[in-house]
Design a protein around this motif. Structure first.
Motif, PDB file in Angstrom:
ATOM      1  N   TYR A  58      40.555  66.793  49.984  1.00 29.31           N
ATOM      2  CA  TYR A  58      39.418  66.325  49.208  1.00 29.31           C
ATOM      3  C   TYR A  58      39.914  65.179  48.214  1.00 29.31           C
ATOM      4  CZ  TYR A  58      35.221  66.623  46.999  1.00 29.31           C
ATOM      5  OH  TYR A  58      33.817  66.473  46.162  1.00 29.31           O
ATOM      6  N   TYR A  59      39.094  64.230  48.445  1.00 31.54           N
ATOM      7  CA  TYR A  59      39.312  63.097  47.426  1.00 31.54           C
ATOM      8  C   TYR A  59      38.464  63.662  46.372  1.00 31.54           C
ATOM      9  CZ  TYR A  59      41.437  59.659  50.418  1.00 31.54           C
ATOM     10  OH  TYR A  59      42.419  59.075  51.330  1.00 31.54           O
ATOM     11  N   LEU A  60      39.260  63.749  45.032  1.00 30.73           N
ATOM     12  CA  LEU A  60      38.660  63.964  43.892  1.00 30.73           C
ATOM     13  C   LEU A  60      37.848  62.982  43.304  1.00 30.73           C
ATOM     14  CD1 LEU A  60      41.780  66.168  42.539  1.00 30.73           C
ATOM     15  CD2 LEU A  60      39.867  67.169  43.589  1.00 30.73           C
ATOM     16  N   ASP A  61      38.472  61.603  43.455  1.00 29.75           N
ATOM     17  CA  ASP A  61      37.769  60.601  43.086  1.00 29.75           C
ATOM     18  C   ASP A  61      38.586  59.448  43.832  1.00 29.75           C
ATOM     19  OD1 ASP A  61      40.261  59.829  41.465  1.00 29.75           O
ATOM     20  OD2 ASP A  61      39.396  61.103  39.899  1.00 29.75           O
ATOM     21  N   LYS A  62      38.278  58.277  43.372  1.00 23.34           N
ATOM     22  CA  LYS A  62      38.758  57.025  44.007  1.00 23.34           C
ATOM     23  C   LYS A  62      40.365  56.946  43.969  1.00 23.34           C
ATOM     24  CE  LYS A  62      37.994  53.627  40.585  1.00 23.34           C
ATOM     25  NZ  LYS A  62      37.466  52.763  40.285  1.00 23.34           N
ATOM     26  N   GLY A  92      45.563  52.175  41.436  1.00 26.43           N
ATOM     27  CA  GLY A  92      44.784  50.893  41.778  1.00 26.43           C
ATOM     28  C   GLY A  92      43.321  50.884  42.086  1.00 26.43           C
ATOM     29  N   ASP A  93      42.795  49.698  42.323  1.00 29.16           N
ATOM     30  CA  ASP A  93      41.351  49.954  42.618  1.00 29.16           C
ATOM     31  C   ASP A  93      41.053  48.881  43.999  1.00 29.16           C
ATOM     32  OD1 ASP A  93      40.162  51.342  40.645  1.00 29.16           O
ATOM     33  OD2 ASP A  93      40.221  49.761  39.404  1.00 29.16           O
ATOM     34  N   ASN A  94      42.124  48.656  44.737  1.00 29.96           N
ATOM     35  CA  ASN A  94      42.160  47.580  45.831  1.00 29.96           C
ATOM     36  C   ASN A  94      42.117  48.555  47.038  1.00 29.96           C
ATOM     37  OD1 ASN A  94      42.317  45.357  44.137  1.00 29.96           O
ATOM     38  ND2 ASN A  94      44.454  45.547  44.055  1.00 29.96           N
ATOM     39  N   ASP A  95      41.979  47.928  48.194  1.00 28.74           N
ATOM     40  CA  ASP A  95      41.871  48.598  49.611  1.00 28.74           C
ATOM     41  C   ASP A  95      43.233  49.132  49.920  1.00 28.74           C
ATOM     42  OD1 ASP A  95      39.252  48.046  49.947  1.00 28.74           O
ATOM     43  OD2 ASP A  95      39.726  46.306  51.073  1.00 28.74           O
ATOM     44  N   ILE A  96      44.457  48.268  49.253  1.00 25.41           N
ATOM     45  CA  ILE A  96      46.019  48.752  49.373  1.00 25.41           C
ATOM     46  C   ILE A  96      46.334  49.391  48.140  1.00 25.41           C
ATOM     47  CG2 ILE A  96      48.222  48.166  49.573  1.00 25.41           C
ATOM     48  CD1 ILE A  96      47.062  45.485  51.376  1.00 25.41           C
ATOM     49  N   LYS A  97      46.569  50.828  48.231  1.00 26.16           N
ATOM     50  CA  LYS A  97      46.918  51.699  46.818  1.00 26.16           C
ATOM     51  C   LYS A  97      48.225  52.325  47.094  1.00 26.16           C
ATOM     52  CE  LYS A  97      42.175  52.699  45.658  1.00 26.16           C
ATOM     53  NZ  LYS A  97      41.117  53.576  45.165  1.00 26.16           N
ATOM     54  N   PRO A  98      49.336  51.961  46.348  1.00 29.64           N
ATOM     55  CA  PRO A  98      50.567  52.876  46.402  1.00 29.64           C
ATOM     56  C   PRO A  98      49.891  54.244  46.009  1.00 29.64           C
ATOM     57  CG  PRO A  98      50.662  50.712  45.132  1.00 29.64           C
ATOM     58  CD  PRO A  98      49.427  50.774  45.588  1.00 29.64           C
ATOM     59  N   PHE A  99      50.860  55.240  46.394  1.00 33.06           N
ATOM     60  CA  PHE A  99      50.527  56.675  45.990  1.00 33.06           C
ATOM     61  C   PHE A  99      51.840  57.315  45.563  1.00 33.06           C
ATOM     62  CE2 PHE A  99      50.601  56.932  50.641  1.00 33.06           C
ATOM     63  CZ  PHE A  99      51.276  57.956  50.803  1.00 33.06           C
ATOM     64  N   VAL A 100      51.489  58.299  44.707  1.00 34.02           N
ATOM     65  CA  VAL A 100      52.719  59.299  44.423  1.00 34.02           C
ATOM     66  C   VAL A 100      52.168  60.713  44.217  1.00 34.02           C
ATOM     67  CG1 VAL A 100      54.253  57.667  43.165  1.00 34.02           C
ATOM     68  CG2 VAL A 100      52.415  58.909  41.935  1.00 34.02           C
ATOM     69  N   GLY A 101      53.000  61.494  44.819  1.00 38.50           N
ATOM     70  CA  GLY A 101      52.328  62.907  44.865  1.00 38.50           C
ATOM     71  C   GLY A 101      53.513  63.978  44.866  1.00 38.50           C
ATOM     72  N   GLY A 129      54.217  56.509  48.788  1.00 35.23           N
ATOM     73  CA  GLY A 129      53.787  55.452  49.806  1.00 35.23           C
ATOM     74  C   GLY A 129      52.981  54.349  49.576  1.00 35.23           C
ATOM     75  N   VAL A 130      52.216  54.162  50.564  1.00 34.55           N
ATOM     76  CA  VAL A 130      51.065  52.938  50.563  1.00 34.55           C
ATOM     77  C   VAL A 130      49.945  53.428  51.557  1.00 34.55           C
ATOM     78  CG1 VAL A 130      50.487  50.345  50.829  1.00 34.55           C
ATOM     79  CG2 VAL A 130      52.589  51.292  49.760  1.00 34.55           C
ATOM     80  N   ASN A 131      48.788  53.346  51.001  1.00 35.47           N
ATOM     81  CA  ASN A 131      47.737  53.786  51.760  1.00 35.47           C
ATOM     82  C   ASN A 131      46.735  52.590  51.712  1.00 35.47           C
ATOM     83  OD1 ASN A 131      44.598  54.420  51.610  1.00 35.47           O
ATOM     84  ND2 ASN A 131      45.649  56.190  52.456  1.00 35.47           N
ATOM     85  N   TYR A 132      46.233  51.994  52.953  1.00 39.32           N
ATOM     86  CA  TYR A 132      45.356  50.945  53.125  1.00 39.32           C
ATOM     87  C   TYR A 132      43.916  51.482  53.636  1.00 39.32           C
ATOM     88  CZ  TYR A 132      43.158  46.963  55.104  1.00 39.32           C
ATOM     89  OH  TYR A 132      42.270  45.985  55.581  1.00 39.32           O
ATOM     90  N   ALA A 133      42.760  51.111  52.909  1.00 41.46           N
ATOM     91  CA  ALA A 133      41.522  51.651  53.347  1.00 41.46           C
ATOM     92  C   ALA A 133      41.071  50.542  54.294  1.00 41.46           C
ATOM     93  CB  ALA A 133      40.573  51.773  52.123  1.00 41.46           C
ATOM     94  N   ILE A 134      40.979  51.001  55.585  1.00 36.96           N
ATOM     95  CA  ILE A 134      40.457  50.056  56.510  1.00 36.96           C
ATOM     96  C   ILE A 134      38.755  49.885  56.338  1.00 36.96           C
ATOM     97  CG2 ILE A 134      39.917  49.651  59.143  1.00 36.96           C
ATOM     98  CD1 ILE A 134      42.607  51.342  59.493  1.00 36.96           C
ATOM     99  N   ASN A 135      38.110  50.865  56.090  1.00 41.48           N
ATOM    100  CA  ASN A 135      36.878  50.911  55.464  1.00 41.48           C
ATOM    101  C   ASN A 135      36.398  52.371  54.698  1.00 41.48           C
ATOM    102  OD1 ASN A 135      36.419  53.169  57.514  1.00 41.48           O
ATOM    103  ND2 ASN A 135      35.843  51.771  59.090  1.00 41.48           N
ATOM    104  N   ASP A 136      35.194  52.604  54.483  1.00 42.38           N
ATOM    105  CA  ASP A 136      34.860  53.518  53.681  1.00 42.38           C
ATOM    106  C   ASP A 136      35.434  55.097  54.280  1.00 42.38           C
ATOM    107  OD1 ASP A 136      33.716  52.188  51.795  1.00 42.38           O
ATOM    108  OD2 ASP A 136      31.624  52.332  52.662  1.00 42.38           O
ATOM    109  N   ASN A 137      35.542  55.169  55.546  1.00 38.40           N
ATOM    110  CA  ASN A 137      36.012  56.272  56.217  1.00 38.40           C
ATOM    111  C   ASN A 137      37.435  56.386  56.477  1.00 38.40           C
ATOM    112  OD1 ASN A 137      33.008  55.888  57.126  1.00 38.40           O
ATOM    113  ND2 ASN A 137      33.177  57.739  56.414  1.00 38.40           N
TER     114      ASN A 137
END
Length: 180
Positions: A58-62, A92-101, A129-137
Motif C-alpha cells: 500500500y502506498y501510504l502517500d507519494k 523526491g517528487d519526480n517520476d524517478i525516485k531513489p528509495f531506501v527501506g 534502489g531507484v523506482n521509475y513511474a511509467i504512468n499513474d499505475n
C-alpha cells in the motif's frame, strides 16, 4: 466557508490519488553464505542463484509504501525462501525516485540430502534502489537488498552435532509494480 470546505475536499482527493494498493514482482540474483561448524572446526560455502519475489502493498502517500512479500531463492541442492513485511521511503517528487527501506520477516532453507534439516529463523535488513513511474499505475524499479539472519539448525551426523547457519543474504533485483 464553502470555499474552504471545497479546498479541503479537493486536497484530500489529491492526497488519496497518491495512496493505494499495489502488487509487484521482481527477479534477481541472490547470494548467501552457509556456515557449518562442529568440534571447533568451521567451513563456509557460498550459494548464488536466481530469485523471484512477489509483493502486495500500500502506498501510504507519494513518498512512502509498506508491503508484505515472499521471495523464493534458487539454491543448489535444496530450497530457500523468506517472507515478511517492509517499508520504503521514496525520495523526491519526480517520476524517478531513489528509495531506501527496511525489512523484517522469517526465512527458511532446506537441504535435499537431510530432509529433517530446516535452517530457519528471523531475517531483517535494508534495501535501496531507484523506482521509475511509467504512468499513474505502472512503475519499474531496480535495487539491492542486504539481509541479516539468525537462520540456523543443528543436525547430528555420526554422533557429532553440526551447526548450520545462513548469513548474510544479498540480493540484486529488477521489478515491476502495478498500483490500483
Amino acid at each position: 466557508m464553502k470555499k474552504i470546505a471545497l479546498a479541503v475536499l479537493l486536497a484530500s482527493g489529491l492526497m488519496a490519488a497518491d495512496s493505494g494498493v499495489y502488487i509487484g514482482a521482481d527477479i534477481g540474483n541472490t547470494a548467501f553464505d552457509m556456515k557449518a561448524s562442529a568440534l571447533g572446526v568451521s567451513a563456509e560455502e557460498k550459494d548464488d542463484g536466481g530469485s523471484q519475489t512477489l509483493k502486495v502493498g500500500y502506498y501510504l502517500d507519494k513518498n512512502s509504501r509498506a508491503c508484505i512479500s515472499y521471495q523464493n531463492i534458487n539454491v543448489d541442492g535444496g530450497d530457500a525462501y523468506h517472507f515478511g513485511i517492509g517499508y520504503d521511503y521514496l525520495i523526491g517528487d519526480n517520476d524517478i525516485k531513489p528509495f531506501v527501506g527496511g525489512y523484517v520477516g522469517y526465512g527458511s532453507a532446506e537441504v535435499d540430502v537431510y530432509s529433517e534439516l530446516d535452517i530457519s529463523g528471523v531475517v531483517f535488513g535494508a534495501q535501496a534502489g531507484v523506482n521509475y513511474a511509467i504512468n499513474d499505475n505502472f512503475s519499474v524499479e531496480a535495487g539491492y537488498r542486504y539481509i541479516k539472519s539468525n537462520m540456523e539448525d543443528t543436525i547430528n551426523i555420526i554422533g557429532v552435532d553440526v551447526k548450520l547457519e545462513v548469513d548474510p543474504i544479498k540480493n540484486w533485483f529488477v521489478g515491476v509494480n502495478y498500483k490500483f
